[in-house]
Design an enzyme around this catalytic site. Structure first.
Site, short mmCIF file in Angstrom:
data_model
loop_
_atom_site.label_atom_id
_atom_site.label_comp_id
_atom_site.label_asym_id
_atom_site.label_seq_id
_atom_site.Cartn_x
_atom_site.Cartn_y
_atom_site.Cartn_z
N TYR A 280 41.88 53.50 -10.54
CA TYR A 280 41.38 52.22 -10.03
C TYR A 280 40.56 51.40 -11.01
O TYR A 280 40.28 50.23 -10.75
CB TYR A 280 40.58 52.46 -8.74
CG TYR A 280 41.48 52.96 -7.63
CD1 TYR A 280 42.32 52.09 -6.95
CD2 TYR A 280 41.52 54.31 -7.30
CE1 TYR A 280 43.17 52.55 -5.96
CE2 TYR A 280 42.36 54.78 -6.30
CZ TYR A 280 43.19 53.90 -5.63
OH TYR A 280 44.03 54.35 -4.65
N VAL B 115 46.36 54.44 0.55
CA VAL B 115 47.11 54.00 -0.64
C VAL B 115 48.03 55.13 -1.09
O VAL B 115 47.57 56.23 -1.40
CB VAL B 115 46.15 53.61 -1.77
CG1 VAL B 115 46.95 53.19 -3.01
CG2 VAL B 115 45.21 52.50 -1.33
N VAL C 19 52.09 55.92 -3.14
CA VAL C 19 53.39 55.54 -3.70
C VAL C 19 54.25 56.80 -3.74
O VAL C 19 53.84 57.82 -4.33
CB VAL C 19 53.25 54.94 -5.11
CG1 VAL C 19 54.63 54.61 -5.68
CG2 VAL C 19 52.37 53.69 -5.09
N ARG D 208 55.65 54.07 -11.12
CA ARG D 208 55.78 53.29 -12.35
C ARG D 208 56.67 52.05 -12.19
O ARG D 208 57.39 51.66 -13.09
CB ARG D 208 56.34 54.17 -13.49
CG ARG D 208 55.50 55.41 -13.78
CD ARG D 208 54.15 55.03 -14.39
NE ARG D 208 53.38 56.21 -14.78
CZ ARG D 208 52.44 56.78 -14.03
NH1 ARG D 208 52.15 56.26 -12.83
NH2 ARG D 208 51.77 57.84 -14.45
N ARG D 209 56.59 51.44 -11.01
CA ARG D 209 57.35 50.20 -10.79
C ARG D 209 56.44 49.04 -10.42
O ARG D 209 56.92 48.00 -9.97
CB ARG D 209 58.39 50.42 -9.70
CG ARG D 209 59.34 51.57 -9.98
CD ARG D 209 60.51 51.57 -9.03
NE ARG D 209 61.29 52.82 -9.13
CZ ARG D 209 62.44 53.01 -8.52
NH1 ARG D 209 62.98 52.07 -7.77
NH2 ARG D 209 63.08 54.18 -8.66
N GLY D 210 55.13 49.24 -10.56
CA GLY D 210 54.19 48.15 -10.29
C GLY D 210 53.92 47.92 -8.82
O GLY D 210 53.34 46.87 -8.47
N LEU D 211 54.27 48.86 -7.95
CA LEU D 211 54.09 48.64 -6.51
C LEU D 211 52.61 48.56 -6.14
O LEU D 211 52.20 47.65 -5.40
CB LEU D 211 54.78 49.74 -5.71
CG LEU D 211 56.29 49.91 -5.96
CD1 LEU D 211 56.85 51.00 -5.06
CD2 LEU D 211 57.02 48.59 -5.73
N LEU D 212 51.82 49.50 -6.63
CA LEU D 212 50.39 49.47 -6.32
C LEU D 212 49.74 48.22 -6.90
O LEU D 212 48.90 47.59 -6.25
CB LEU D 212 49.71 50.73 -6.86
CG LEU D 212 48.18 50.77 -6.72
CD1 LEU D 212 47.75 50.56 -5.28
CD2 LEU D 212 47.64 52.09 -7.26
N THR D 213 50.11 47.85 -8.11
CA THR D 213 49.53 46.66 -8.73
C THR D 213 49.76 45.42 -7.88
O THR D 213 48.85 44.61 -7.67
CB THR D 213 50.11 46.46 -10.13
OG1 THR D 213 49.76 47.58 -10.95
CG2 THR D 213 49.59 45.18 -10.77
N PHE E 96 36.58 57.22 4.02
CA PHE E 96 37.35 56.21 4.77
C PHE E 96 38.66 55.94 4.07
O PHE E 96 38.89 56.40 2.96
CB PHE E 96 36.55 54.92 4.92
CG PHE E 96 36.09 54.26 3.64
CD1 PHE E 96 36.89 53.33 2.99
CD2 PHE E 96 34.87 54.60 3.06
CE1 PHE E 96 36.48 52.73 1.82
CE2 PHE E 96 34.44 54.01 1.88
CZ PHE E 96 35.25 53.08 1.25
#
Length: 416
Positions: free
Chosen positions: A125, A84, A86, A92-97, A416
């Site tokens: 998380y 994971v 970014v 702060r553009r919502g990519l992970l969300t 992992f």
């Protein structure tokens, strides 16, 4: 140009994806063709996401199938999350969300009981429904101060400890680990696929991976049956013509208390070794108290490790073991609507049922708090004191602890 989030369409996109992973984890701005080729076999494209700004990959996310042992020894399927990242230019553009939402929805449809990850940063998380479910500790032992007899010659009960090469460990290790991870007190342990053993024994390498060949030793009981093994590397150092070596334990797996004690004593008695680093161990490991002077084991790390995100609450609660007969009504809140609902758990040493109910709840809690409680490593009483669990009747949190807490702390041996 608009940002596009998608699963990778072909292996042609992997070089850009690997570069984004490397940049996100501060490993460098570029990845060689050799390293890309070496790591490509590990990637399941259908479970790998990337965010693309034009041809540049600026965020990464990958999942894979995992098996995890829950209290009592049952094994459940998990959606394991890794890689994971970014890129700093696109935070702060919502990519992970968006990537997380896609992955968890897919996991729910697949029938995974929960999602799992090892969190590099604590604050990230919880907002996605994950809670820290197990912790990990590491000790450094000053051998001279420990009181361990340097003349230790091995177990005296007919058992023996023998050095093993990579090939022998590759033959006996997988079966030992499978027996270990499905034990009744091994909550949090995960499966080790063939790839893990190839990397651990140096049969699979990556460019510039810094691999150091390890020593291995296998413990066999009086019948000659393997019951444990230990792998360690050595950091060399001489001071005024005196060896001050450090043994770094990479892995110690034992099926019996006798095997565990013998393997630790063996490593602590290796000639020239002045210090032993334990590697990642459960916080209630026997190592310190095994020493005549437990203060010789200095705690160098204690932190959260494995995080869980519930997806199928009834399945999770039915699968795990419980020490006493009893019931509990849980009202689980989940903003993502993946694990929310009210259920009655009726459990005991012989098994458990978990059914939807409209009864008044004993406890109300967020999905992330259930993830924290599930493996038995955290206390509902403590979470209630923090305002993270709401008890609706006197003694409800204490009763939850009676049902959920385990004799030994949960532990995941593997990153992992």
């Amino acid at each position: 140009m608009a940002l596009e989030i998608r699963r990778l369409a072909s292996s042609d996109e992997l070089p850009a994806w690997f570069r984004a992973v490397s940049a996100g984890f501060m490993h460098g701005a570029d990845v060689s063709e050799e390293e890309t080729a070496a790591r490509t076999p590990d990637i399941e494209l259908a479970r790998t996401q990337g965010a693309f700004d034009g041809s540049r990959c600026v965020a990464t996310f990958r999942t894979f199938a995992q098996e995890m042992t829950v209290p009592g020894g049952a094994v459940l399927p998990s959606c394991a999350i890794t890689n994971v990242s970014v890129t700093a230019t696109h935070r702060r553009r919502g990519l992970l969300t968006r990537m997380m939402g896609d992955a968890l929805t897919a996991a729910k449809k697949r029938g995974d009981a929960f999602a799992s990850l090892v969190s590099a940063e604590y604050p990230i998380y919880g907002r996605y429904g994950f809670g820290p479910a197990s912790w990990s500790a590491e000790w450094e032992v000053d051998v001279a101060r420990s009181g361990v007899d340097g003349r230790y010659a091995g177990p005296g009960d007919g058992a023996r400890v023998d050095l093993a090469d990579d090939g022998e460990l590759a033959r006996v290790g997988p079966a030992l680990h499978d027996r270990f991870r499905t034990g009744p007190h091994r909550a949090g342990a995960i499966d080790r696929p063939e790839r893990w053993w190839r990397i651990h024994t140096g049969r699979r390498r990556f460019p510039d991976d810094g691999f150091t060949p390890a020593f291995h030793a296998v413990y066999r009981d009086a019948r000659g049956e393997p019951q444990g093994f230990v792998s360690w590397t050595v950091r060399e150092r001489w001071e005024a013509k005196v060896p001050e070596y450090t043994a770094q334990v990479q892995c110690l797996t034992a099926l019996t208390p006798a095997a565990e004690r013998a393997l630790w004593l063996f490593v602590l008695s290796v000639d020239w070794v002045a210090r032993v680093r334990s590697g990642q161990r459960p916080p209630d490991d026997v190592l310190p108290l095994l020493l005549p002077d437990p203060r010789a084991a200095r705690l160098v790390s204690l932190a959260d490790f494995l995080w869980l995100r519930p997806l199928d609450v009834p399945r999770m609660l039915r699968a795990r073991g419980y020490p006493v007969e009893g019931s509990l009504v849980l009202d689980v809140r989940d903003a993502a609507k993946l694990a929310d609902g009210r259920c009655r758990l009726t459990a005991g040493p012989g098994g458990a049922t978990c059914e939807a109910t409209r009864e008044s709840p004993d406890l109300t809690l967020d999905a992330r708090e259930l993830g924290t409680l599930f493996l038995g490593d955290e206390s509902a009483v403590r979470l209630a004191a923090l305002g993270r669990v709401e008890a609706h009747r006197e003694g409800a949190a204490e009763w939850a602890d009676t049902l959920f807490r385990t004799p030994r702390r949960a532990w995941c041996p593997d990153v992992f």
